[in-house]
Scaffold this active site. Structure first.
Site, PDB file in Angstrom:
ATOM      1  N   MET B  38       0.837  -1.205   0.000  1.00  0.00           N
ATOM      2  CA  MET B  38       0.000   0.000   0.000  1.00  0.00           C
ATOM      3  C   MET B  38       0.869   1.250   0.000  1.00  0.00           C
ATOM      4  SD  MET B  38      -2.969  -1.274   2.600  1.00  0.00           S
ATOM      5  CE  MET B  38      -1.920  -1.424   4.035  1.00  0.00           C
ATOM      6  N   ASP B  39       1.425   1.569  -1.149  1.00  0.00           N
ATOM      7  CA  ASP B  39       2.392   2.665  -1.241  1.00  0.00           C
ATOM      8  C   ASP B  39       1.725   3.916  -1.804  1.00  0.00           C
ATOM      9  OD1 ASP B  39       5.646   2.986  -2.899  1.00  0.00           O
ATOM     10  OD2 ASP B  39       4.789   3.962  -1.139  1.00  0.00           O
ATOM     11  N   GLY B  40       2.059   5.082  -1.230  1.00  0.00           N
ATOM     12  CA  GLY B  40       1.581   6.329  -1.819  1.00  0.00           C
ATOM     13  C   GLY B  40       0.701   7.181  -0.929  1.00  0.00           C
TER      14      GLY B  40
END
Lengths: 247, 272
Positions: B38-40
């Site tokens: 879950m990047d960003g």
């Protein structure tokens, strides 16, 4: 006429028709995807042409120094085509890459080691005379046995050293202990910081887990469709990446 | 027609459209296990001028949506990379705010009306939980106990996790286990190589789930950042340029279609 049986027959026919419909729709969707992949390949070919012939100025000065260790993953079936692998290595050599980690799952590249060493190696057995210094590259050959099995062997080393030998006290295990264990087994090279994957799918195919913590993985497509310009693009993109390593 | 009714009709239409798409996707093999990096969240916060930490809250809503889509589709195992051991290097304020958010959301999972109970999801927390603050660790243990009887699907939340720590922990557990066996046999002989790959895999935090079929990372990054490195040898690695709080149903469908398109090759790899 039994109305219940008739209605069951009717609903069964509807269900079969809708199953056939879904089946057809699924195939239509995947046909569209196949067409999109072909279109993407065409665009990649055009892009490769533009980059290779110097039309895209962005890629003319590659900061190759940022790529400390380049890894290449090749699908084992494609790796059997040694001439294609040699061609790829020639391209990398032309770019100035000096040291490569070559991986394929089944160890096909390991078996072809002699071919690569003869062509690019720095040993006395090199065939090419004055050209040796131009094309010389150092290789590391890795396969699936250097992954999970190597960790198991390192675990056995640690077990023998700290658990079986009665005199030593069991330490608080850190990742350094396992790294040292792997080094004892011969894993002395650094972790690749960029991995180019040649195969049908973007998948690292079992590359040793301990070595790809923060490795950037770029899918280059099948080896038979490799493109020089896209290697330049991948390396250029890598030099622009800023990693914060979790912080 | 007021806004509430319109929203309800819209949601019903979306749900119906999703069911049609699920029916089409279900013609072929669906992935059994999907993992998400879950990047960003922080980039989303910056782009939308949000207060620090708000991006993570929006990210949580995206997570709930993605879980809903996965479980509606029938994907049995979902794993998410919630917090890496490396993330402890962030500023103490950010770490504390993340821990508070995690504690709040974990408590939310245990509630009767939560998504996990709705879909019969058993929750596992994979990672070095001793590194977590006591309230978060206790909340995690409560959530695992409360959902232990659920059996339709599994959600593994990787928290205080890195792959290398997981491998190290498994090696240590193996050594402890084999040490007891060696003591029991007590014949003074040491057999070489008592630890094998199967032993190590049995002690992994991720032994609760099979290897993932797809790992989806958002924000366009192409690395795994020490996530499921051991388990991803035959896994499709999907990179999507969208930020995690902006991920939607179509991104999941895209990944699944790619998986189905490459299924033959991926299955072949699993057999070698």
């Amino acid at each position: 006429m039994d109305p219940v049986a008739e209605s069951q027959k009717f609903f069964r026919r509807i269900s079969q028709s809708s199953n056939i419909m879904l089946f057809l729709l699924w195939h239509v969707v995947h046909l569209i995807i196949s067409v999109l992949y072909i279109v993407r390949e065409i665009f990649r070919a055009i892009e490769n042409y533009l980059i290779t012939n110097g039309y895209v100025k962005t890629y003319t000065n590659l900061n190759l120094g940022r790529v400390k260790y380049l890894g290449i993953v090749i699908d084992s079936d494609e790796a059997r085509n040694t001439s294609k692998v040699v061609e790829l290595l020639e391209w990398l050599s032309a770019l100035g890459v000096k040291k490569i980690c070559l991986y394929d799952r089944e160890g096909v590249l390991k078996k072809s080691k002699a071919v690569f060493m003869e062509r690019f190696g720095s040993t006395e057995n090199s065939v090419a005379g004055p050209l040796v210094s131009k094309k010389r590259m150092d290789f590391e050959f890795v396969s699936i046995t250097d992954g999970k099995e190597a960790v198991a062997k390192a675990a056995n080393l640690l077990f023998k050293k700290y658990y079986v030998d009665g005199d030593s006290e069991k330490p608080f295990f850190t990742e350094t202990h396992l790294t040292e264990g792997l080094k004892t087994l011969g894993a002395v090279e650094p972790d690749p910081d960029l991995l180019l994957i040649y195969g049908p799918v973007r998948c690292h195919l079992g590359f040793p887990a301990w070595r790809i913590r923060y490795t950037e993985m770029v899918h280059m497509g099948p080896l038979k469709y490799k493109k020089f310009g896209l290697i330049m693009k991948a390396i250029h993109k890598f030099t622009k990446v800023k990693q914060n390593y979790g912080s | 027609m007021d806004i509430k009714q319109r929203t309800r009709i819209y949601n019903n239409l979306c749900s119906f459209a999703r069911k049609c798409i699920y029916s089409i996707l279900s013609v072929a093999t669906l992935p059994n296990h999907i993992a998400f990096i879950m990047d960003g969240n922080r980039r989303y916060s910056k782009q939308h001028n949000l207060v620090d930490g708000e991006g993570h809250k929006v990210g949580y809503s995206s997570l709930m949506s993605m879980l809903r889509y996965c479980y509606e589709l029938g994907v049995k195992y979902v794993t998410v990379y919630a917090f890496s051991i490396e993330n402890f290097k962030r500023s103490p304020e950010e770490v504390r705010s993340l821990m508070d958010l995690m504690e709040e959301k974990i408590e939310g999972l245990i509630k009767e009306e939560s998504l996990v109970n709705q879909y019969g999801v058993r929750v596992h927390f994979a990672g070095n939980l001793k590194l977590l603050s006591k309230p978060v660790r206790l909340a995690a243990e409560r959530a695992m106990k409360a959902t232990a009887k659920n059996s339709k699907a599994v959600l593994t939340i990787c928290i205080a996790y890195t792959s290398t720590d997981e491998i190290l922990h498994a090696v240590e557990e193996c050594c402890d286990e084999k040490s007891d066996e060696v003591k029991v046999s007590n014949d003074g002989k040491y057999e070489k190589d008592v630890i094998n790959v199967v032993d190590i895999e049995r002690h992994m935090y991720m032994a609760v789930a099979p290897d993932p079929d797809i790992i989806i990372r958002t924000s366009g990054e192409t690395r795994l950042s020490n996530f499921l490195l051991w388990q991803s040898g035959n896994c499709l690695l999907c990179t999507q340029s969208v930020l995690w709080p902006e991920i939607g149903f179509r991104h999941l469908v895209q990944a699944i279609l790619e998986f189905q398109h490459k299924l033959y090759y991926l299955n072949k790899q699993k057999q070698t």
